[in-house]
Motif scaffolding. Structure first.
Motif, short mmCIF file in Angstrom:
data_model
loop_
_atom_site.label_atom_id
_atom_site.label_comp_id
_atom_site.label_asym_id
_atom_site.label_seq_id
_atom_site.Cartn_x
_atom_site.Cartn_y
_atom_site.Cartn_z
N ARG A 218 0.78 -0.93 -0.01
CA ARG A 218 0.00 0.14 -0.16
C ARG A 218 0.88 1.27 0.01
O ARG A 218 1.85 1.36 0.94
CB ARG A 218 -0.99 0.31 1.02
N ASN A 219 0.63 2.18 -1.14
CA ASN A 219 1.75 3.24 -1.18
C ASN A 219 3.04 3.09 -0.91
O ASN A 219 3.72 3.70 -0.28
CB ASN A 219 1.26 4.12 -0.01
N SER A 220 3.69 2.02 -1.70
CA SER A 220 4.91 1.60 -2.02
C SER A 220 5.36 1.22 -0.58
O SER A 220 6.79 1.16 -0.22
CB SER A 220 5.58 2.69 -2.49
N GLU A 221 4.57 0.74 0.31
CA GLU A 221 5.18 0.28 1.64
C GLU A 221 4.42 -1.23 1.91
O GLU A 221 3.39 -1.50 1.33
CB GLU A 221 4.74 0.95 2.88
N LEU A 222 5.29 -2.27 2.38
CA LEU A 222 4.88 -3.50 2.74
C LEU A 222 4.04 -3.29 4.01
O LEU A 222 4.54 -2.71 5.14
CB LEU A 222 6.03 -4.49 3.02
N VAL A 223 2.59 -3.78 3.91
CA VAL A 223 1.71 -3.83 5.12
C VAL A 223 1.24 -5.07 5.58
O VAL A 223 1.05 -6.12 4.74
CB VAL A 223 0.93 -2.75 4.97
N PHE A 224 0.87 -5.30 6.82
CA PHE A 224 0.11 -6.36 7.17
C PHE A 224 -1.41 -6.40 6.49
O PHE A 224 -2.08 -5.32 6.61
CB PHE A 224 0.09 -6.59 8.70
N ASP A 225 -1.92 -7.35 5.84
CA ASP A 225 -3.16 -7.54 5.31
C ASP A 225 -3.92 -8.77 6.02
O ASP A 225 -4.20 -9.56 5.51
CB ASP A 225 -3.17 -7.57 3.86
N THR B 58 13.77 -13.09 7.90
CA THR B 58 14.28 -14.16 6.69
C THR B 58 13.73 -13.69 5.48
O THR B 58 14.46 -13.57 4.41
CB THR B 58 13.93 -15.40 7.08
N ALA B 59 12.46 -13.60 5.43
CA ALA B 59 11.78 -13.00 4.37
C ALA B 59 12.25 -11.87 3.67
O ALA B 59 12.53 -11.47 2.47
CB ALA B 59 10.28 -13.06 4.33
N LEU B 60 12.37 -10.83 4.52
CA LEU B 60 12.88 -9.44 4.50
C LEU B 60 14.38 -9.59 3.85
O LEU B 60 14.78 -8.87 2.90
CB LEU B 60 12.81 -8.45 5.56
N ARG B 61 15.05 -10.24 4.54
CA ARG B 61 16.50 -10.35 3.92
C ARG B 61 16.77 -11.09 2.80
O ARG B 61 17.61 -10.60 1.87
CB ARG B 61 17.10 -11.22 5.07
N ARG B 62 16.04 -11.92 2.49
CA ARG B 62 16.03 -12.77 1.17
C ARG B 62 15.01 -11.92 0.03
O ARG B 62 15.07 -12.75 -0.96
CB ARG B 62 15.57 -14.21 1.34
N ARG B 63 14.73 -10.99 0.43
CA ARG B 63 13.75 -10.27 -0.53
C ARG B 63 12.62 -11.01 -1.23
O ARG B 63 12.32 -11.11 -2.45
CB ARG B 63 14.69 -9.55 -1.81
N ALA B 64 12.23 -11.84 -0.34
CA ALA B 64 11.15 -12.87 -0.67
C ALA B 64 9.66 -12.14 -0.94
O ALA B 64 8.82 -12.38 -1.82
CB ALA B 64 10.87 -14.08 0.25
#
Length: 75
Positions: free
Chosen positions: A4-11, A32-38
């Motif tokens: 949302r608006n170029s930001e990763l948010v919880f849905d 881990t997902a952030l580090r691996r760009r998953a």
């Protein structure tokens, strides 16, 4: 997770438009997902994603704990 608006948010309710990505409600899995760009791969975006909630681990853990309760239907 969604964008949302170029930001990763919880849905939590899976109602935001566009692609979404699932992640285990554990801080280790999110980091881990952030580090691996998953998330970028799962959401099919080529730009870097901002995720302000990841900067404060206490806020992230609180949010993830609440997320698990909503998904499982427990109170």
């Amino acid at each position: 997770m969604a964008i949302r608006n170029s930001e990763l948010v919880f849905d939590e309710d899976a109602v935001l438009p566009g692609r979404g990505a699932w992640v285990h409600p554990a801080p280790e899995c999110v980091s881990t997902a952030l580090r691996r760009r998953a998330f970028a791969r799962a959401l099919r975006v080529s730009t870097a994603l901002e995720f302000p909630e990841a900067e404060n681990m206490q806020t992230l853990e609180k949010r993830l704990n609440g997320y698990g309760n909503k998904v499982n239907g427990s109170k």
